[in-house]
Design an enzyme around this catalytic site. Structure first.
Site: not given
Ligand code: F3S
Length: 560
Positions: A35, A117, A119, A156, A183, A211-213, A258
């Protein structure tokens, strides 16, 4: 003051997917690879088109993005014979595998995350019938009405705070298994953003609005200070008030997974010019200081993210991708990577080589293991502790035992208690040994299997003499033959069957009746503790020719 979060920017999974797309000839991506508008434009400029329907692949290789896809998409690709390069982040793949496994076992899979999402949609498809909850409250409501075994996983990039509440909610119910699948890159980025925001007046959060994160980072930072969320410098300049910040304004910069490094750099450069600071802000130094750096020879911790047949991939929390080849995992040729580590394990490693051009780091696990193993060996030499290792092979003058990655030399004379034992027989066996010599300067150690076996034999002898009695029956292996008898191992102590006790027939040598390795049933005929002598009997009364004759014939029988 400007401070850039060390965790800002591309995470391991995104970097991997972008590189995969750039290195795959004639490819297209299934949905936006990441994203971020700038990255998408860069990929488009290289001819990498975004498709949303696999039927539009038209002879190209489909790159699957780091969010992953559902089982149905893989099936459709295979059915249509469309080649694909799988950029699914190994952390996402792990959740898909957990979901599929739990679901196959009849467990209700619950995903904590954003139901729109990709994922989450993909994971749900791998589970078949997953329930998606957006908040801890929704999870509580679901669990309150659920009577099945449940397994909870998270997206994640789910908020760390909400996940902690979900875990608390799950602990109130039985038959609920929680898999922490947030993650670490996300967790670390969120934690650092929060800490930075708490000490800043302004936070700039860079990353796409889809981008959700990145959105979550902005949310977290907004609890502590003013936040500007922008995709790049242009957008930032449009949203931020005009005019200069004061030289004592504390500005923090973070970015979603991203966001490419050049956008962070551009914004940081611009902001440094904006600050009326007498000291000259050196962006290069600030950026350098903000990234986690590693050097050859460093001891580092890494999380295993994939396990192949010849190497494993490791996340080090750095910009580079870490790899450990099989020969740097272990010296034991009988082991595969999957025998040694699993995805998710946190392991200690040593940096062997950094390749900045390729963005990779070669690492060694066996060197760290050897360091730890050698410490144990030095201690065992002092304490006399008995260690255990696998004999990996023979060398000139003896054998090598591998103990926690350390090669310990066993001289031939120390390999067994019997002179006629073959040293080849201990190869690929696990043996106990005592450390008899250590050279710490040269990292060398010498061991003795013989000392352990001798001590065991002494103990076995003591036990034997305490309880043995004439007439006791044993099963034992023939260990050696002489002209006057056969020596039989009674379990750590040898007894002898005299040649006259081996057979009712007249024989010239014990080898006419038994051979080394035969297992005989023997009984104790006589014991002499003083002389350490155990006489054994072997031939049976029922085989006595006189007894046989007596059983078969009577006086008066006519025999030819
Ligand atoms: Fe993977 Fe974590 Fe990035 S799940 S895509 S390393 S934010």
């Amino acid at each position: 003051m400007i401070k850039i979060a060390s965790t800002a920017g591309f995470c391991f999974g995104v970097k991997r997917a972008v590189e995969l797309a750039l290195n795959t000839e004639n490819c297209c991506t299934l949905g936006e690879l990441i994203h971020n508008r700038q990255v998408t434009e860069e990929l488009a400029a290289k001819g990498i088109e975004i498709i949303n329907d696999i039927d539009k692949a038209q002879g190209r290789t489909v790159v699957i993005r780091s969010h992953g896809v559902g089982a149905e998409t893989y099936k459709a690709l295979r059915e249509r014979n469309i080649p694909y390069a799988d950029g699914t982040c190994p952390f996402v793949k792990r959740i898909q595998d957990i979901a599929a496994k739990c679901s196959a076992e009849g467990t209700q899979v619950v995903i904590a995350g954003d139901r729109d999402h990709p994922e989450v949609k993909g994971i749900a498809e791998h589970a078949g019938n997953a329930v998606i909850v957006g908040t801890p409250q929704e999870l509580r409501e679901f669990l309150g009405n659920n009577d099945k075994k449940a397994a909870i996983v998270s997206q994640t990039t789910y908020s760390l705070k909400m996940w902690e509440e979900c875990v608390k909610a799950a602990s109130e119910y039985t038959d609920v298994t929680v898999f922490n699948t947030i993650c670490r890159a996300t967790a670390d980025r969120q934690r650092e953003a929060e800490e930075l925001a708490a000490e800043c007046d302004v936070m700039i959060v860079l990353g796409g609005h889809h981008s959700s994160n990145t959105r979550k980072l902005a949310e977290i930072c907004a609890r502590h200070c003013t936040v500007y969320h922008a995709e790049d410098l242009n957008e930032l300049l449009m949203t931020m008030p005009t005019g200069r910040f004061h030289n004592d304004t504390r500005i923090g910069i973070t970015a979603g997974a991203s966001t490419p490094a050049h956008i962070i750099k551009e914004v940081a450069n611009h902001m440094s010019e904006q600050i009326m600071n007498e000291e000259v802000f050196n962006f290069e130094e600030a950026l350098d200081a903000s990234f986690k750096r590693i050097y050859t020879g460093n001891r580092v911790k890494g999380t295993v993210i994939s396990v192949g047949n010849t190497e494993i991939a490791v996340d080090l929390g750095t910009k580079q991708s870490g790899f450990v080849s099989l020969d740097e995992l272990t010296d034991d040729p009988s082991l595969k990577p999957s025998d040694i580590v699993s995805v998710g394990d946190e392991i200690d490693l040593i940096v062997v080589k950094i390749n900045d051009a390729e963005g990779t780091v070669a690492l060694s696990k066996k060197k760290v293991d050897a360091m730890k193993g050698f410490d144990d060996i030095v201690k065992a030499k002092e304490s006399g502790e008995i260690l255990e290792g696998t004999v990996t092979g023979l060398v000139k003058g003896g054998a090598i035992i591998l103990y926690k990655g350390v090669r310990v030399f066993i001289p031939k004379s120390q390999a067994s208690v019997r002179r006629d034992d073959k040293i080849e027989d201990i190869v690929k066996t696990v043996q106990k040994f005592k450390v008899i010599e250590v050279n710490e300067q040269r990292n060398r150690a010498v061991g003795s299997i013989r000392q352990v076996l001798s001590a065991e034999r002494d103990a076995a002898k003591e036990k034997f003499w305490e309880s043995a009695a004439v007439g006791d029956v044993f099963k034992g292996e023939v260990k050696s033959l002489t002209s006057y008898g056969a020596f039989v191992d009674l379990g750590g102590i040898d007894g002898m069957v005299h040649i006259s006790e081996l057979s009712w027939d007249r024989i010239k040598h014990p080898s006419e009746v038994v051979k080394i390795g035969d297992v005989l049933e023997v009984y104790i005929k006589d014991l002499d503790r003083e002389k350490n002598r155990i006489s054994l009997g072997y031939k049976k009364d029922e085989d006595n020719p006189w007894v046989k004759f007596d059983n078969e014939y009577t006086v008066g029988d006519v025999v030819t």
